[in-house]
Write an enzyme that holds these catalytic residues in place. Sequence first.
Site, PDB file in Angstrom:
ATOM      1  CG  ASP A 131      34.350   9.598 -23.977  1.00  0.00           C
ATOM      2  OD1 ASP A 131      35.110   8.606 -23.964  1.00  0.00           O
ATOM      3  OD2 ASP A 131      34.719  10.740 -24.309  1.00  0.00           O
ATOM      4  CG  ASN A 133      21.452  16.930 -27.872  1.00  0.00           C
ATOM      5  OD1 ASN A 133      21.575  15.729 -28.059  1.00  0.00           O
ATOM      6  ND2 ASN A 133      20.879  17.726 -28.761  1.00  0.00           N
ATOM      7  CG  LEU A 134      24.140  22.277 -30.782  1.00  0.00           C
ATOM      8  CD1 LEU A 134      23.433  21.609 -31.949  1.00  0.00           C
ATOM      9  CD2 LEU A 134      23.732  23.737 -30.681  1.00  0.00           C
ATOM     10  CG  ASP A 145      19.844  29.618 -21.330  1.00  0.00           C
ATOM     11  OD1 ASP A 145      18.963  30.491 -21.168  1.00  0.00           O
ATOM     12  OD2 ASP A 145      20.094  29.096 -22.426  1.00  0.00           O
ATOM     13  N   GLY A 146      22.087  29.499 -17.207  1.00  0.00           N
ATOM     14  CA  GLY A 146      22.563  28.858 -15.988  1.00  0.00           C
ATOM     15  C   GLY A 146      21.808  29.336 -14.757  1.00  0.00           C
ATOM     16  CB  THR A 186      19.658  24.650 -27.647  1.00  0.00           C
ATOM     17  OG1 THR A 186      19.164  24.885 -26.322  1.00  0.00           O
ATOM     18  CG2 THR A 186      18.476  24.579 -28.598  1.00  0.00           C
ATOM     19  CB  ALA A 187      22.270  22.744 -23.345  1.00  0.00           C
ATOM     20  CG  HIS A 245      43.328   6.831 -25.007  1.00  0.00           C
ATOM     21  ND1 HIS A 245      42.935   5.923 -25.973  1.00  0.00           N
ATOM     22  CD2 HIS A 245      44.408   6.285 -24.380  1.00  0.00           C
ATOM     23  CE1 HIS A 245      43.752   4.883 -25.948  1.00  0.00           C
ATOM     24  NE2 HIS A 245      44.644   5.083 -24.989  1.00  0.00           N
ATOM     25  CG  ASN A 300      19.256  22.278 -20.317  1.00  0.00           C
ATOM     26  OD1 ASN A 300      18.198  22.647 -20.813  1.00  0.00           O
ATOM     27  ND2 ASN A 300      20.263  23.096 -20.104  1.00  0.00           N
TER      28      ASN A 300
END
Length: 284
Positions: A179, A193-194, A74-75, A190-191, A158, A147
């Site tokens: 963050d 985000n998952l 995919d990359g 599926t990337a 932190h 994506n």
Amino acid sequence: MRVGIVGQRGNSRAAAIVADLYERLDGMGVAVAVDEESANDPAAWPSDHPDPDELGVPVDEFVDCDLVVSIGGDGTFLFAARAAGSTPIMGVNLGEVGFLNAVRPENAVDAVAAEVEEYQTRGAVQTRDMPRVQATGEGWSLPPSLNEVVVQGPRRGHGGGAAVEVRVDGSLYTSGHADGVLVATPTGSTAYNLSEGGPLVHPSVSTLVLTEMCGEESMPPLTVGVDSTVTVRLDDADGGFVVSDGRARQELSVPAQVTIERADQPIRIAGPPLDFFAALGKIE
């Protein structure tokens, strides 16, 4: 017809498929362009291989092709897609999951040849359009993302986040310390985000996904219409970043506001349809 081929760097199997594709397409009377690294890979070509200086083309010039073929994971597909613009792109899967690459490597040469024959018959190849998103700010814009777009503080973890305010079409969705915020397409669900706890979205669903990243009082992920306008404001931090598909990056001077919208130009995917659920079965 002109076909551009991008092979995964450092992958001997990709290099071999590049060479096999070149031989088949050249025999069909097709003009072939190969990414410069693959064109100069001595392991990929027989002793009578074409002149690399004539064959090799910067990937950015593939926008002038009629079809682009990505060979890798995919990359590699994302790398090729950034340069392809509205040119149809077809993915050959050498990766583990392959949500963007529907063609098996053993079928690559025949599958690409079939697309070429269709083009030679009809003057076009059949494609499926997938939305991209684009981030803009005061005086800058990033390339469209297939994506996701990430807006974040100066660093993860932190002490590294920012005060975040997220609005959808002007209405407040969430605010607080986090963050960052991730806005994904169905393809990108599926990337990254998952991994941030966002939902899986079938590629046929027209939506954008908003996922807060490590919020102190985190809201659940939200799906909105694909034509929504999402604005993310960062405050109370010593800087921040916007990142498009993990590569293109814009540094922010906080306070800053980022607008994320559906890009004017979708990605056009050629070749056989992807079996989404079969790809899901490969996720560990």
